[in-house]
Scaffold this motif. Structure first.
Motif, PDB file in Angstrom:
ATOM      1  N   LEU A 185       1.123   1.610  -1.909  1.00 28.27           N
ATOM      2  CA  LEU A 185       1.104   0.325  -2.592  1.00 28.27           C
ATOM      3  C   LEU A 185       2.500  -0.285  -2.537  1.00 28.27           C
ATOM      4  O   LEU A 185       3.496   0.424  -2.611  1.00 28.27           O
ATOM      5  N   ARG A 186       2.546  -1.613  -2.427  1.00 30.00           N
ATOM      6  CA  ARG A 186       3.821  -2.321  -2.367  1.00 30.00           C
ATOM      7  C   ARG A 186       4.007  -3.137  -3.645  1.00 30.00           C
ATOM      8  O   ARG A 186       3.097  -3.821  -4.083  1.00 30.00           O
ATOM      9  N   PHE A 187       5.206  -3.061  -4.199  1.00 32.61           N
ATOM     10  CA  PHE A 187       5.526  -3.832  -5.403  1.00 32.61           C
ATOM     11  C   PHE A 187       6.820  -4.607  -5.213  1.00 32.61           C
ATOM     12  O   PHE A 187       7.543  -4.877  -6.161  1.00 32.61           O
ATOM     13  N   ASP A 188       7.106  -4.973  -3.970  1.00 34.84           N
ATOM     14  CA  ASP A 188       8.369  -5.641  -3.647  1.00 34.84           C
ATOM     15  C   ASP A 188       8.151  -7.006  -2.997  1.00 34.84           C
ATOM     16  O   ASP A 188       9.022  -7.517  -2.294  1.00 34.84           O
ATOM     17  N   ALA A 189       6.992  -7.613  -3.261  1.00 34.20           N
ATOM     18  CA  ALA A 189       6.703  -8.910  -2.653  1.00 34.20           C
ATOM     19  C   ALA A 189       7.381 -10.054  -3.406  1.00 34.20           C
ATOM     20  O   ALA A 189       7.443 -11.171  -2.894  1.00 34.20           O
TER      21      ALA A 189
END
Length: 204
Positions: A20-24
């Motif tokens: 999962l990415r949380f750096d957008a």
């Protein structure tokens, strides 16, 4: 016999690619990023209850107990598709599908939780996810964040896409200094550099 050509490079589906990415840089784009490698070979990163919980924790949200994970996932996936359509069309100066706009407006219509300031006692503030949300409130927060992103001139100007052909992740640039080319130097930036070195070595 014709040989099939693949102009876009293929990449192995690694554990990192499924993370999962949380750096957008925006809540709505963190939701969009739960699908990786659009549109080359989409990777679902939020397909079950455990990943749903992990995503909610990652964006600082908590769902009220008693929710049905599959119902929430279905709603988030629908909103995710609409958000990607609207954000990518905004970036490309195209008109999104009307059903995407209608869905975002529908989800934004639900009342989100009222903002609160709550000191934690150690000089910090309690995060916005400290209070449990209904499914409708969570969807409303995401939809309203998307509306703010595409209608706010400052945020909209920072919207960009990763230059990697096997990534294409949408994110908000920091807006300071040199524009970012990659979603992350640790990921796509390093991979591009390594590929460049290999090409130079092969040419040499």
């Amino acid at each position: 016999m014709a040989v099939e050509r693949h102009d876009t490079p293929r990449a192995r589906v690694t554990a990192q690619a499924r993370e999962l990415r949380f750096d957008a840089g925006a809540l709505c784009l963190d939701l969009v990023a739960t699908v990786g490698r659009r549109p080359v070979a989409p990777i679902e990163r939020m397909g079950d209850a455990a990943r749903l919980e992990a995503w909610c924790r990652g964006v600082g949200m908590t769902l009220k107990s008693g929710y049905e994970p599959q119902d929430v996932l279905r709603s988030l996936h629908e909103l995710r598709a609409a958000a990607h359509d609207i954000a990518s069309c905004t970036l490309g100066a195209r008109r999104p599908r009307q059903q995407s706009v209608d869905l975002v407006n529908l989800r934004a219509g639900a009342e989100p939780p009222a903002p609160r300031l709550e000191p934690s006692g150690d000089g910090e503030w309690v995060p916005k996810g400290s209070r449990a949300l209904t499914e409708e409130a969570l969807l409303s927060l995401v939809a309203r964040d998307l509306i703010d992103l595409v209608t706010d001139e400052g945020r909209r100007a920072r919207l960009t896409a990763c230059a990697s052909e096997v990534c294409g992740m949408l994110f908000l640039d920091s807006g300071g200094g040199r524009p970012r080319k990659w979603c992350s130097m640790r990921r796509c930036g390093n991979q591009a550099k390594a590929a460049g070195h290999r090409r130079k070595a092969a040419a040499g």
